[in-house]
Write an enzyme that holds these catalytic residues in place. Structure first.
Site, PDB file in Angstrom:
ATOM      1  N   LYS A  51      -3.806   1.974  -4.533  1.00 56.81           N
ATOM      2  CA  LYS A  51      -2.750   2.995  -4.452  1.00 56.81           C
ATOM      3  C   LYS A  51      -2.573   3.688  -5.801  1.00 56.81           C
ATOM      4  CE  LYS A  51      -0.419   0.514  -0.729  1.00 56.81           C
ATOM      5  NZ  LYS A  51       0.577  -0.517  -0.381  1.00 56.81           N
ATOM      6  N   GLN A  95       5.453  -4.169  -2.810  1.00 58.49           N
ATOM      7  CA  GLN A  95       4.263  -4.589  -2.057  1.00 58.49           C
ATOM      8  C   GLN A  95       4.555  -5.860  -1.259  1.00 58.49           C
ATOM      9  OE1 GLN A  95       1.212  -2.877  -1.797  1.00 58.49           O
ATOM     10  NE2 GLN A  95       0.903  -4.392  -0.194  1.00 58.49           N
ATOM     11  N   ASP A 118       8.296   3.860   1.492  1.00 59.45           N
ATOM     12  CA  ASP A 118       7.732   2.969   2.510  1.00 59.45           C
ATOM     13  C   ASP A 118       8.471   3.118   3.842  1.00 59.45           C
ATOM     14  OD1 ASP A 118       5.506   1.437   2.248  1.00 59.45           O
ATOM     15  OD2 ASP A 118       6.486  -0.189   1.148  1.00 59.45           O
TER      16      ASP A 118
END
Ligand code: NDP
Length: 295
Positions: A51, A95, A118
């Site tokens: 990412k 994460q 997210d």
């Protein structure tokens, strides 16, 4: 032969679009995404690296906050609060998975909604439920819808079956596919679903998000269906250097000949998830820096 939906290719197109968009902005600063990674889970290490690399290619700054496996919920939330208050940070990504002693839900809900790229906070899930276009939509479901659209798959009035009901994939995807304008008729299956094969075999669009290899076999797939494989499973493989290979939830060899379109693993949904994270980060930046975005 089915059309293989190339997630890498579509993701690269999206990266190029975002890069071009950012080059037009005359901002005082670049967009910035902050990654929070807890511990050294090898998959998480590799996802965050990937990412950060893609962010850099597009022109997005990234920061990594690396916390020890033993971090407490309070310490994790202090970092989130600091990033929430930092005007130079547009986007925050925690994460997953977090170690078992931490509450993912509380951590996700702690992220300011306008930085929650997210889309896992209850605020953004609620906005998605209300079909509010300002919602940040979870990256994997958003990526699946984007790849379906860009591959010319008809959704309106079609029957979509999702296997998996997680908050990360199945639930938000059900909301996305059934919203007005997408208009699929959606069924969500899970481990307690009866007659799974029969339900799946009625799907025009079948999405597997289970985490178990070969969950979808050829007898479960309607002739000509579009099959999207979200699963990422490591299976032992003597012929690779690492001793394992990645496979999805679909028995690709058996299923592909029956499909109209199918995604591979790797190279299908995975790159789309990263592309949507970048898209959400640029959208967050546009909200935080409206003067730059409008130039
Ligand atoms: P979860 O474990 O949270 O959810 C799995 C779902 O599958 C659950 O709803 C579970 O049902 C259901 N399930 C389990 N076994 C069966 C079965 N035998 N029949 C029907 N349903 C079953 O996983 P995630 O949603 O987080 O992830 C799913 C997969 O997708 C994983 O392989 C993950 O690595 C991958 N993934 C890939 C991403 C990408 O970018 N490509 C991003 C995110 C995830 P129940 O609710 O009843 O337990």
């Amino acid at each position: 032969m089915p059309e293989i939906i190339d997630g890498n290719l579509i993701a690269k197109q999206i990266h190029a679009e975002l890069k071009a968009k950012l080059e037009k902005f005359g901002g005082k600063r670049k967009p910035c995404v902050a990654f929070i990674r807890v511990g050294e889970d090898p998959a998480s290490v590799s996802y965050v690296k990937k990412k950060a690399r893609v962010a850099q290619e597009i022109g997005i700054d990234s920061r990594l906050h690396l916390l020890p496996e033993s971090v407490s919920q309070g310490e994790l939330e202090n970092i989130i609060d600091t990033l929430n208050a930092d005007d130079c940070v547009d986007a925050i990504l925690i994460q997953a998975p977090l170690p078992k002693h931490l509450s993912e839900r509380e951590a996700f809900n702690r992220v300011r909604p306008d930085k929650d790229v997210d889309g896992f906070s209850c605020a953004n899930l609620g906005l998605l439920c209300q079909e509010d276009s300002s919602a940040f939509v979870a990256c994997t479901p958003a990526g699946i819808l984007e790849m379906i659209k860009r591959s010319g798959v008809e959704t309106s009035g079609k029957r979509a079956v999702i296997i998996g009901r997680s908050i990360i994939v199945g639930k938000p995807l059900a909301l996305l596919l059934s919203k007005r304008g997408v208009d699929a008729t959606v069924t969500v299956c899970h481990s307690k679903s009866e007659n799974l094969g029969q339900v799946c075999s009625q799907a025009d669009i079948l999405i597997a998000a289970v985490g178990r290899p070969a969950t979808v076999t050829a007898d479960m797939v309607k002739e000509g269906a579009c099959v999207i494989d979200v699963g990422i499973n490591r299976v032992p493989c003597a012929s690779t250097k690492t001793g394992y290979k990645l496979v999805g939830d679909v028995d690709f060899e058996q299923v592909a000949p029956k499909c109209g379109k199918i995604t591979p693993v790797p190279g299908g949904v995975g790159p789309m998830t990263v592309a949507m994270l970048m898209k959400n980060t640029v959208a967050a930046y546009e909200r935080h820096m409206p003067e730059s975005a409008s130039k």
